[in-house]
Design an enzyme around this catalytic site. Structure first.
Site, PDB file in Angstrom:
ATOM      1  N   THR A   7     -35.337 -14.906  32.906  1.00 20.68           N
ATOM      2  CA  THR A   7     -34.048 -14.657  33.538  1.00 20.68           C
ATOM      3  C   THR A   7     -33.260 -15.957  33.637  1.00 20.68           C
ATOM      4  OG1 THR A   7     -32.957 -13.737  35.506  1.00 20.68           O
ATOM      5  CG2 THR A   7     -34.958 -15.005  35.895  1.00 20.68           C
ATOM      6  N   LYS A  12     -32.832 -14.289  41.646  1.00 19.08           N
ATOM      7  CA  LYS A  12     -34.030 -13.515  41.313  1.00 19.08           C
ATOM      8  C   LYS A  12     -35.241 -14.436  41.215  1.00 19.08           C
ATOM      9  CE  LYS A  12     -32.270  -9.690  38.473  1.00 19.08           C
ATOM     10  NZ  LYS A  12     -32.326  -9.104  37.119  1.00 19.08           N
ATOM     11  N   ASP A  68     -35.824  -5.162  34.042  1.00 18.05           N
ATOM     12  CA  ASP A  68     -34.579  -4.496  33.676  1.00 18.05           C
ATOM     13  C   ASP A  68     -34.397  -3.310  34.614  1.00 18.05           C
ATOM     14  OD1 ASP A  68     -32.386  -4.822  31.866  1.00 18.05           O
ATOM     15  OD2 ASP A  68     -32.906  -2.873  31.019  1.00 18.05           O
ATOM     16  N   PHE A 148     -25.018  -6.361  45.758  1.00 19.09           N
ATOM     17  CA  PHE A 148     -24.241  -6.498  44.523  1.00 19.09           C
ATOM     18  C   PHE A 148     -24.263  -5.159  43.776  1.00 19.09           C
ATOM     19  CE2 PHE A 148     -27.517  -6.545  41.157  1.00 19.09           C
ATOM     20  CZ  PHE A 148     -28.659  -6.613  41.951  1.00 19.09           C
ATOM     21  N   GLY A 149     -23.598  -5.136  42.647  1.00 24.76           N
ATOM     22  CA  GLY A 149     -23.627  -3.940  41.784  1.00 24.76           C
ATOM     23  C   GLY A 149     -23.189  -2.686  42.518  1.00 24.76           C
ATOM     24  N   HIS A 176     -36.196  -0.668  44.470  1.00 24.15           N
ATOM     25  CA  HIS A 176     -36.758  -0.568  43.128  1.00 24.15           C
ATOM     26  C   HIS A 176     -37.354  -1.887  42.647  1.00 24.15           C
ATOM     27  CE1 HIS A 176     -32.566  -1.515  43.540  1.00 24.15           C
ATOM     28  NE2 HIS A 176     -32.530  -2.088  42.362  1.00 24.15           N
ATOM     29  N   ARG A 177     -36.521  -2.966  42.682  1.00 23.32           N
ATOM     30  CA  ARG A 177     -36.995  -4.249  42.168  1.00 23.32           C
ATOM     31  C   ARG A 177     -38.113  -4.789  43.060  1.00 23.32           C
ATOM     32  NH1 ARG A 177     -32.667  -5.816  40.415  1.00 23.32           N
ATOM     33  NH2 ARG A 177     -31.870  -6.075  42.499  1.00 23.32           N
TER      34      ARG A 177
HETATM   35  P1  IMP Z   1     -30.411  -5.993  35.851  1.00 28.14           P
HETATM   36  O1  IMP Z   1     -31.300  -5.384  34.839  1.00 28.14           O
HETATM   37  O2  IMP Z   1     -31.157  -6.459  37.079  1.00 28.14           O
HETATM   38  O3  IMP Z   1     -29.505  -7.051  35.279  1.00 28.14           O
HETATM   39  O4  IMP Z   1     -29.458  -4.843  36.384  1.00 28.14           O
HETATM   40  C1  IMP Z   1     -28.539  -4.151  35.548  1.00 28.14           C
HETATM   41  C2  IMP Z   1     -27.403  -3.593  36.373  1.00 28.14           C
HETATM   42  O5  IMP Z   1     -27.900  -2.590  37.279  1.00 28.14           O
HETATM   43  C3  IMP Z   1     -26.698  -4.599  37.277  1.00 28.14           C
HETATM   44  O6  IMP Z   1     -25.671  -5.264  36.579  1.00 28.14           O
HETATM   45  C4  IMP Z   1     -26.134  -3.708  38.367  1.00 28.14           C
HETATM   46  O7  IMP Z   1     -24.949  -3.066  37.935  1.00 28.14           O
HETATM   47  C5  IMP Z   1     -27.204  -2.655  38.514  1.00 28.14           C
HETATM   48  N1  IMP Z   1     -28.173  -3.034  39.559  1.00 28.14           N
HETATM   49  C6  IMP Z   1     -29.405  -3.573  39.373  1.00 28.14           C
HETATM   50  N2  IMP Z   1     -30.031  -3.762  40.536  1.00 28.14           N
HETATM   51  C7  IMP Z   1     -29.175  -3.345  41.496  1.00 28.14           C
HETATM   52  C8  IMP Z   1     -29.259  -3.311  42.919  1.00 28.14           C
HETATM   53  O8  IMP Z   1     -30.251  -3.702  43.562  1.00 28.14           O
HETATM   54  N3  IMP Z   1     -28.176  -2.816  43.553  1.00 28.14           N
HETATM   55  C9  IMP Z   1     -27.075  -2.365  42.899  1.00 28.14           C
HETATM   56  N4  IMP Z   1     -26.935  -2.404  41.592  1.00 28.14           N
HETATM   57  C10 IMP Z   1     -27.988  -2.880  40.876  1.00 28.14           C
END
Ligand code: IMP
Length: 191
Positions: A7, A12, A68, A148-149, A176-177
């Site tokens: 990453t 993260k 991901d 975020f997101g 999730h993460r």
């Molecule tokens: P990434 O794989 O962690 O880069 O996540 C891909 C996309 O999923 C991000 O750009 C966000 O739009 C969305 N996303 C991932 N994790 C989260 C979260 O914990 N909250 C809200 N959106 C998320």
């Protein structure tokens, strides 16, 4: 033992580093002097996670994991899924992404959704996959300003607050993460 997290995201990296110290020294791509963007061309979260972890293993010969994540909305056939970051276009604009989701779900009574994270690990050449999921609902409007997101429009089951109204610690415990990383950490602590 050195372990690469594929990453460029310092937030993260810091989070996972703390969970694995002192047994593992977690290093990011930038610290390796590797500033290349790894193209995520797969059609699944797992596929993209494998691309990143295998690329680093092949390039640097170091054990490596990557994550991901996608938001899967039941009424939209699990979209945006692997395209979550770019749902409303290549600029990866979180506000535009949320607007698109709210518009698509306008008038829909089925607002079930889940966040799903795939973590791929190449450990001494062997491959292991970990998954974390959190189920919830897409609200009809935004609330909260943390995170975020898609956080302002996602309310996890069992809670009345959106992810964007929770402090980071509470969100990490149920997210999730957080869950996928917990499985990764449990595996690594046992090896
Ligand atoms: P990434 O794989 O962690 O880069 O996540 C891909 C996309 O999923 C991000 O750009 C966000 O739009 C969305 N996303 C991932 N994790 C989260 C979260 O914990 N909250 C809200 N959106 C998320």
């Amino acid at each position: 033992m050195k372990l690469v997290f594929a990453t460029h995201n310092p937030g993260k990296l810091q989070e996972v580093r703390e969970l694995l110290a002192p047994d593992y020294e977690v290093i990011g791509l930038d610290e390796l002097g590797d500033h290349d963007e790894i193209e995520e061309t797969a059609m699944t979260l797992e596929g993209n996670a494998w691309i990143k972890a295998r690329t680093v293993w092949q390039k640097h010969g170091l054990s490596c994991f990557s994550d991901d994540t996608g938001l899967e909305i039941a009424a939209l056939d699990n979209a945006p899924g692997v395209f979550s970051a770019r749902y409303a276009g290549p600029s990866k604009d979180a506000d535009a992404n949320m607007d698109k989701v709210l518009l698509k779900l306008e008038g829909s009574s089925n607002r079930k959704a889940r966040f799903r994270t795939a973590v791929a690990l190449v450990f001494n050449g062997n491959e292991h996959l970990f998954e974390g999921t959190v189920n919830g609902e897409i609200s009809t409007s935004r609330s909260g300003s943390k995170g975020f997101g898609y956080d302002p429009i996602f309310t996890p089951h069992g809670y009345t607050e959106s992810f964007a109204e929770m402090d980071a610690k509470t969100k990490n415990e149920i997210s999730h993460r957080g869950l996928a990383i917990k499985k990764l950490v449990a595996f690594l602590k046992a090896h």
